[in-house]
Design a protein around this motif. Structure first.
Motif, mmCIF file in Angstrom:
data_model
loop_
_atom_site.group_PDB
_atom_site.id
_atom_site.type_symbol
_atom_site.label_atom_id
_atom_site.label_comp_id
_atom_site.label_asym_id
_atom_site.label_seq_id
_atom_site.Cartn_x
_atom_site.Cartn_y
_atom_site.Cartn_z
ATOM 1 N N GLU A 164 0.822 -1.208 0.000
ATOM 2 C CA GLU A 164 0.000 0.000 0.000
ATOM 3 C C GLU A 164 0.859 1.263 0.000
ATOM 4 O O GLU A 164 0.574 2.218 -0.726
ATOM 5 C CB GLU A 164 -0.922 0.001 1.223
ATOM 6 N N SER A 165 1.907 1.266 0.817
ATOM 7 C CA SER A 165 2.779 2.451 0.844
ATOM 8 C C SER A 165 3.472 2.642 -0.505
ATOM 9 O O SER A 165 3.652 3.772 -0.972
ATOM 10 C CB SER A 165 3.806 2.312 1.964
ATOM 11 N N ALA A 166 3.877 1.546 -1.147
ATOM 12 C CA ALA A 166 4.510 1.646 -2.461
ATOM 13 C C ALA A 166 3.525 2.188 -3.492
ATOM 14 O O ALA A 166 3.890 3.002 -4.362
ATOM 15 C CB ALA A 166 5.038 0.283 -2.893
ATOM 16 N N HIS A 167 2.263 1.777 -3.402
ATOM 17 C CA HIS A 167 1.242 2.245 -4.336
ATOM 18 C C HIS A 167 1.032 3.745 -4.201
ATOM 19 O O HIS A 167 0.984 4.480 -5.211
ATOM 20 C CB HIS A 167 -0.062 1.494 -4.074
ATOM 21 N N TRP A 168 0.902 4.242 -2.971
ATOM 22 C CA TRP A 168 0.689 5.671 -2.766
ATOM 23 C C TRP A 168 1.928 6.481 -3.118
ATOM 24 O O TRP A 168 1.829 7.626 -3.571
ATOM 25 C CB TRP A 168 0.261 5.930 -1.317
ATOM 26 N N MET A 169 3.085 5.899 -2.914
ATOM 27 C CA MET A 169 4.316 6.590 -3.296
ATOM 28 C C MET A 169 4.352 6.822 -4.802
ATOM 29 O O MET A 169 4.768 7.889 -5.282
ATOM 30 C CB MET A 169 5.520 5.768 -2.851
ATOM 31 N N ARG A 170 3.910 5.847 -5.571
ATOM 32 C CA ARG A 170 3.876 6.013 -7.023
ATOM 33 C C ARG A 170 2.810 7.035 -7.422
ATOM 34 O O ARG A 170 3.039 7.865 -8.311
ATOM 35 C CB ARG A 170 3.608 4.671 -7.704
ATOM 36 N N ARG A 171 1.655 7.004 -6.782
ATOM 37 C CA ARG A 171 0.580 7.932 -7.148
ATOM 38 C C ARG A 171 0.951 9.384 -6.864
ATOM 39 O O ARG A 171 0.536 10.292 -7.599
ATOM 40 C CB ARG A 171 -0.699 7.586 -6.390
ATOM 41 N N LEU A 172 1.736 9.608 -5.815
ATOM 42 C CA LEU A 172 2.091 10.967 -5.420
ATOM 43 C C LEU A 172 3.385 11.461 -6.044
ATOM 44 O O LEU A 172 3.858 12.547 -5.698
ATOM 45 C CB LEU A 172 2.196 11.041 -3.886
ATOM 46 N N HIS A 173 3.963 10.691 -6.928
ATOM 47 C CA HIS A 173 5.169 11.156 -7.609
ATOM 48 C C HIS A 173 4.828 12.404 -8.421
ATOM 49 O O HIS A 173 3.779 12.471 -9.081
ATOM 50 C CB HIS A 173 5.721 10.067 -8.524
ATOM 51 N N PRO A 174 5.686 13.438 -8.377
ATOM 52 C CA PRO A 174 5.339 14.689 -9.087
ATOM 53 C C PRO A 174 5.009 14.500 -10.555
ATOM 54 O O PRO A 174 4.104 15.170 -11.090
ATOM 55 C CB PRO A 174 6.614 15.530 -8.913
ATOM 56 N N SER A 175 5.703 13.591 -11.229
ATOM 57 C CA SER A 175 5.431 13.386 -12.660
ATOM 58 C C SER A 175 4.051 12.790 -12.885
ATOM 59 O O SER A 175 3.417 13.056 -13.916
ATOM 60 C CB SER A 175 6.496 12.468 -13.262
ATOM 61 N N ARG A 176 3.579 11.976 -11.951
ATOM 62 C CA ARG A 176 2.252 11.385 -12.094
ATOM 63 C C ARG A 176 1.171 12.336 -11.578
ATOM 64 O O ARG A 176 0.072 12.410 -12.143
ATOM 65 C CB ARG A 176 2.182 10.069 -11.313
ATOM 66 N N LEU A 177 1.498 13.067 -10.500
ATOM 67 C CA LEU A 177 0.482 13.905 -9.870
ATOM 68 C C LEU A 177 0.016 15.021 -10.786
ATOM 69 O O LEU A 177 -1.156 15.413 -10.766
ATOM 70 C CB LEU A 177 1.052 14.485 -8.567
ATOM 71 N N GLY A 178 0.924 15.545 -11.612
ATOM 72 C CA GLY A 178 0.538 16.625 -12.512
ATOM 73 C C GLY A 178 -0.555 16.221 -13.483
ATOM 74 O O GLY A 178 -1.405 17.037 -13.847
ATOM 75 N N TYR A 179 -0.572 14.980 -13.894
ATOM 76 C CA TYR A 179 -1.628 14.499 -14.794
ATOM 77 C C TYR A 179 -2.967 14.414 -14.063
ATOM 78 O O TYR A 179 -4.016 14.750 -14.624
ATOM 79 C CB TYR A 179 -1.251 13.123 -15.345
ATOM 80 N N ARG A 180 -2.950 13.953 -12.812
ATOM 81 C CA ARG A 180 -4.199 13.776 -12.069
ATOM 82 C C ARG A 180 -4.834 15.125 -11.707
ATOM 83 O O ARG A 180 -6.065 15.264 -11.740
ATOM 84 C CB ARG A 180 -3.937 12.981 -10.785
ATOM 85 N N LEU A 181 -4.003 16.113 -11.345
ATOM 86 C CA LEU A 181 -4.556 17.396 -10.932
ATOM 87 C C LEU A 181 -5.258 18.109 -12.072
ATOM 88 O O LEU A 181 -6.252 18.825 -11.845
ATOM 89 C CB LEU A 181 -3.438 18.277 -10.375
ATOM 90 N N LEU A 182 -4.769 17.961 -13.292
ATOM 91 C CA LEU A 182 -5.393 18.595 -14.453
ATOM 92 C C LEU A 182 -6.204 17.566 -15.223
ATOM 93 O O LEU A 182 -5.924 17.229 -16.369
ATOM 94 C CB LEU A 182 -4.327 19.240 -15.338
#
Length: 848
Positions: A486-504
């Protein structure tokens, strides 16, 4: 419908208030800027939605062609997340099954698969238009647990073996293309199973990781500035045994902050009406981050990026096989670019210098290495750019048969436009590929080797081993105890390169109004003319921002390089890690080892002995290659001239065997041109004057079929003609000697038969004379025993013995007929032609 955000007024009034039009220009600019801003946000929203939809798929491939799965790597004995696909040809582009297969291996460097064929102008698209059967080796987003780099290499070998089985009727092996990371992985596979591979093309593939020119290869310092590979192990442990490919993508983006943080987005904003589709298409691949196994990335960083063990033949598989790139038997084409900051030319070509001491080493190993250096395109442009695909990749594909017959050696190739040449009417396509022989010393001008830098990188490798050992001893147990799926999953989701896609994306409530506004703007768009003053000012400001970010990047890279050189260049530090400042302790150069030098000398001597081996076929092909390839550079038209002679020279010879013959003669000419050419008359020994003249006519016919020869080629043709005429002059003398030998032999045989007949006749007559007394005695005895029959004249009837004793005719057919010896007489000239001591017996002609 959108309206101006200022009150309307008559045009006459506006002219009085704003006589120079500055206000009206500003109004139109701000309206256009607002519309572009909304449309830009809408494109970014679509990008986010596209990303979320894409990552939820099982397969993240952006392959733009229909395909079918032939082999799934998860079903192999050592399962991996790779698969072999067959590309289904589009309608109107039939595949020629007699052409060699074309295989593209996609890079697994943080992005999803498919970049080698995600649009028509791609490597696969070029091969399909040329009629090749096409295959694609891609991968899935998540690795198989326990997957190793060696397992992936074995899977690629299994895929190539399957492709060869599907095309077993062909004598030519598949052409294989490896982009970026796939390039070095492909070279590892080819070094283990060289017989499965045809020509190999590596595009932007790093193979020598310590190489580079100061000031132009900042990425090679990353391992040293991080203190080695312990950081890679930490990120894998935090990911619960998996390494997020987004970290690799972030490293690539940090190399060019101007493009990452400004230029790419501004290009979309300034051209939002036309750029949106292209931007979304590329971002679908760029944002498709995948996951690598922790063991895989650790192997790559330790052995390649920091250890540099691939280009020095220090890698050994788990079953004891050494991965030595000198084992490759197929031609290797290295495509790189001066504008590539991820894999600069020294890193793409440095392995040649690492493995080979000089050009003789390349010849002794019978390797053909061709390199092409683009002037400007970036790393992705090498295998993504449409213009590069239409130019360089099209020429590589079209000329692969010619590359396949080039003799061993090092060549640089250049692509020129046909219309710029004086002989453009003789060129079939828009471009011409030319090959120029190079030496390892000339390659040093590209690689720029530095013994001092090698010592620094060796120090980094030792420091990395120490730090990694300390991390594994003191830190790793704690990190692994805390990390969970679970911690590994959230770490990947919150990576800056991935987070920019989700926010927009539509998952952000603040983006709800954007699609509505964008729809209204598209219905009533007010585009601005490029000559608008404020639009020009905007463009100037953008250029200034780009230059500022580039200046900051140059300052950062220069500071990092200076710090790296100062830290790892200290003799005390080098001595503490066991180097003592001697680079030879760690950097093995296989080509400089005494055993290899003896091998080179022995191999060269063996090849020199083969100069005069062969016959008329070898003579004709050697002469053609000499005339066509004697210039400082050569091109594909020469191969077409040679191939045109295939049907005339030997129709029953397969194309593969004919190419093998050409490659061998290429090699012999390259090894000793003067000796090889002077040996032409010896290759024509045994041919009649008419046959040699026919071969010369054939050579002139092939050369004349493709245009006028250059002045240098015409001079070489004159020399070939002289050598062939010398062989023609020699041919009648050989025929006369052969005839004289045959006549002398026949005379000897007739004499021997005559003597044998006479001797036999004398023996038979002597036997008949000796038998007469015995016959008289036996008749007298009979007369005494049978007196009543004495009156019968039995003694005067010797007919029973006369036919046997007096007539030797029954031996005549066996001895006196010389006809049975004629076949032997016909073979004698070829057996005795090389003898200089044999002389004709006297009276040979008269005794026949």
């Amino acid at each position: 419908m959108m309206t101006l955000p200022i009150p309307s007024a008559p045009a006459e009034a506006l002219s009085l208030v704003d006589p120079f039009g500055f206000g009206r220009a500003a109004g139109r600019y701000w309206l256009d800027a607002f519309e572009r801003g909304v449309l830009f946000l809408d494109v970014m929203r679509q990008r986010g939605n596209q990303y979320l939809e894409h990552i939820e798929q099982t397969n993240l491939s952006v392959l733009g062609f229909e395909s079918e799965v032939l082999m799934d790597g998860r079903d192999l004995p050592r399962p991996v997340n790779y698969e072999l696909l067959r590309i289904v040809p589009p309608a109107g582009q039939p595949t020629d099954l007699q052409m060699r297969p074309f295989v593209v291996v996609d890079p697994r460097a943080g992005h999803g698969p498919g970049i080698g064929g995600f649009k028509p102008d791609s490597e696969i698209g070029v091969a399909l238009r040329a009629g090749h059967p096409c295959y694609f080796i891609g991968f899935l987003p998540y690795p198989v647990p326990g997957q190793q780099v060696e397992d992936v290499v074995e899977a690629e070998i299994a895929f190539l073996r399957h492709i060869n089985e599907r095309h077993a009727e062909l004598s030519e092996k598949p052409m294989v293309v490896g982009n970026c990371q796939a390039g070095w992985q492909l070279m590892m596979a080819a070094s283990l199973e060289p017989d499965l591979f045809g020509p190999i093309l590596t595009a932007g593939a790093p193979l020598s990781y310590w190489a580079g020119e100061r000031g132009k290869a900042p990425m090679r310092y990353s391992g040293g500035m991080a203190g080695g590979s312990w950081m890679t192990s930490l990120l894998s442990d935090l990911g619960n045994g998996q390494f997020d490919g987004a970290w690799l993508v972030q490293n690539f983006e940090n190399l060019n902050p101007a493009n990452t943080f400004w230029s790419k987005q501004y290009r979309l904003y300034s051209q939002v009406d036309t750029e949106a589709e292209r931007y979304l298409e590329f971002e679908r691949w760029w944002g498709g981050h995948v996951v690598l196994g922790g063991d895989e990335i650790q192997y790559i960083v330790d052995n390649l990026f920091i250890g540099n063990r691939l280009s020095t033949a220090q890698l050994v598989t788990s079953d004891g096989r050494r991965i030595d790139l000198r084992n490759l038997r197929s031609p290797v084409v290295v495509f790189c670019s001066q504008g590539d900051d991820i894999t600069p030319p020294p890193q793409a070509l440095g392995w040649v210098r690492d493995l080979y001491e000089g050009s003789d080493d390349i010849l002794a190993n019978e390797q053909t290495i061709v390199y092409c250096i683009h002037d400007t395109t970036g790393h992705l442009g090498i295998f993504v750019s449409g213009s590069v695909s239409r130019k360089e990749h099209t020429e590589f594909t079209a000329n692969m048969d010619y590359i396949d017959v080039l003799p061993p050696g090092l060549y640089e190739t250049t692509v020129t436009e046909a219309e710029e040449r004086d002989d453009s009417e003789l060129i079939e396509r828009d471009y011409l590929l030319e090959f120029t022989p190079r030496s390892v010393e000339e390659l040093d001008e590209v690689v720029k080797p530095s013994l001092e830098d090698d010592t620094r990188f060796a120090t980094v490798a030792r420091i990395s081993e120490i730090n990694l050992g300390l991390y594994r001893l003191f830190v790793q147990p704690w990190v692994r105890a805390m990390a969970t799926p679970e911690s590994a999953h959230w770490m990947r989701r919150l990576h800056p390169s991935r987070l920019g896609y989700r926010l927009l994306s539509d998952r952000n409530p603040l983006m709800a109004s954007i699609p509505v506004l964008a729809e209204h703007i598209r219905a009533d768009r007010h585009p601005l003319e490029e000559a608008n003053l404020l639009r020009v000012v905007e463009s100037i400001a953008s250029d200034q921002i780009t230059r500022s970010l580039n200046a900051w990047r140059d300052l950062r890279d220069g500071s990092v390089e200076r710090l790296f050189l100062d830290i790892y260049g200290q003799p005390l530090l080098q001595a503490l890690v066991g180097l003592g400042g001697d680079a030879h302790v760690h950097r093995r150069r296989p080509g400089a080892e005494p055993e290899h030098r003896r091998f080179v000398e022995r191999r060269r001597a063996e090849l020199v002995e083969r100069l005069a081996e062969g016959g008329s076929h070898e003579a004709v092909v050697r002469a053609l290659i000499y005339v066509l390839g004697g210039a400082p550079s050569t091109d594909e038209r020469n191969f077409k001239r040679l191939r045109a002679s295939h049907a005339e020279l030997e129709p029953k010879l397969s194309l593969a065997d004919f190419k093998c013959l050409m490659r061998e003669q290429f090699f012999i000419l390259k090894l000793d041109r003067e000796g090889a050419i002077e040996a032409l008359p010896r290759l024509l020994d045994g041919q009649s004057g008419e046959q040699i003249a026919a071969h010369l006519d054939h050579i002139e016919h092939v050369l004349a079929a493709s245009g006028e020869l250059s002045e240098a080629s015409a001079e070489r043709m004159a020399r070939v003609r002289e050598l062939f005429e010398r062989a023609i002059d020699h041919a009648p003398r050989i025929e006369a000697e052969s005839r004289a030998e045959a006549e002398a032999w026949l005379g000897e045989q007739a004499q021997a038969q005559h003597l044998a007949y006479r001797e036999l006749k004398e023996v038979m007559e002597a036997q008949a004379e000796a038998a007469k007394p015995e016959v008289a005695k036996s008749e007298a005895a009979k007369a005494e025993a049978t007196k009543p029959e004495a009156a019968k004249p039995e003694a005067t009837k010797p007919e029973a013995t006369k036919p046997e004793a007096a007539k030797p005719e029954t031996a005549k057919p066996e001895v006196a007929k010389p006809e049975t010896a004629k076949p032997a007489g016909k073979q004698a000239p070829s057996q005795r032609r090389g003898s200089a001591t044999r002389r004709k017996p006297k009276g040979g002609k008269g005794s026949r």
